[in-house]
Design a protein around this motif. Sequence first.
Motif, mmCIF file in Angstrom:
data_model
loop_
_atom_site.group_PDB
_atom_site.id
_atom_site.type_symbol
_atom_site.label_atom_id
_atom_site.label_comp_id
_atom_site.label_asym_id
_atom_site.label_seq_id
_atom_site.Cartn_x
_atom_site.Cartn_y
_atom_site.Cartn_z
ATOM 1 N N LYS A 195 0.834 -1.210 0.000
ATOM 2 C CA LYS A 195 0.000 0.000 0.000
ATOM 3 C C LYS A 195 0.865 1.254 0.000
ATOM 4 N N LEU A 196 2.007 1.178 0.673
ATOM 5 C CA LEU A 196 2.890 2.346 0.782
ATOM 6 C C LEU A 196 3.837 2.456 -0.416
ATOM 7 N N LYS A 197 3.662 1.533 -1.360
ATOM 8 C CA LYS A 197 4.470 1.532 -2.588
ATOM 9 C C LYS A 197 5.966 1.363 -2.313
ATOM 10 N N LEU A 198 6.258 0.598 -1.257
ATOM 11 C CA LEU A 198 7.653 0.247 -1.016
ATOM 12 C C LEU A 198 7.682 -1.195 -0.518
ATOM 13 N N PRO A 199 7.379 -2.133 -1.435
ATOM 14 C CA PRO A 199 7.272 -3.533 -1.021
ATOM 15 C C PRO A 199 8.549 -3.989 -0.328
#
Length: 332
Positions: A195-199
């Motif tokens: 969701k935070l675009k930093l898997p």
Amino acid sequence: SDPETSAAEEVPHEPDTSLRPRRMDEMVGQRDVMERLKIAIDAAQSRGEPLGHILFDGPPGLGKTTFATVIPAEMGTVVQMANGAGLKAPKDLLPYLTNLSEGSVLFIDEIHRVPRAVEEYLYTAMEDFRIDIVLGEGVSARTLNYELRPFTLIGATTRAGMLSAPLRDRFQIREHLGWYADSELCEIVRRNSIKLKLPVDDESAAVIAARSRRTPRLANNRLLWVRDYAQSKANGQVSGKIATAALDMIGIDKMGLDKQDRGYLETLMRVFGGGPAGLEAIAHTMNVSSDTLEDEVEPFLLRSELIVRSRRGRMMTALGYQHMKQLPPGKL
Ligand code: ADP
């Protein structure tokens, strides 16, 4: 007051509300609770009745508020949010009660803080969907009777023991939320990192999960800090090593204890010789409120068996000394 305490640790509540699950199937863990709630929701809906009142108890950050928002979402209804500390007089209840629509939810967080005088109004509201409020005094006193639309009260508390029996008994459903397994926290971290675009990879997720004191809110806070750290120090790359360095930097140890947790253990060890010491004495020495210690610090220390509570007070355990890399007195 501690200049080294990071902002990520100081945010008392959700720093990023986008991480809060919106539907029940986005929630991880608490399977038994979830199953019972689904049955109760199903049954209420098929009868066309409001869901019975629900009480959630358990340490902070384990999902009480989240449940209070996903349940109305499942039922296709709205929720009003109140806090027990804000309901000082009966009139403070009125705006909420008169705003209720049929089948809607009223959520009262920290319901143990509702004063007795207000609590009594909740009894008839919960039982008969009615309140009788006395306005004025003496001969000019008037009673106003309000019919309420049938609704569901969801209460949350970190102190189930502080609730009066009559209030507690008016909740048809009572659920205790317990600590999360590491694997569940890993899952929460992985999902939220997307969701935070930093898997993050499995190793990083495991580091963050292991240092989150079994608490989803802390897992989210730790993840947000690791993201900041990675973006500023590692070109946005997260690895187990980077996650470890990030959390070390803000004083989160391998067990997930933060500075305040370790401050508690230090105080108990050094000032009180390992105890037994009273909660108030420890709180005064640390210059924090005893409520904060009892709600936010002690539950995990007790659960991890780093301290025990006895009638005479709090005591360090051998495990506590070991974690703090100290020898218990008498073993020097
Ligand atoms: P409480 O009300 O018990 O203090 P919250 O419901 O506010 O705790 O939970 C804190 C945060 O932790 C939520 O905003 C949510 O992001 C996360 N969280 C809590 N429980 C879960 C869960 N079962 N699955 C996924 N995330 C959760």
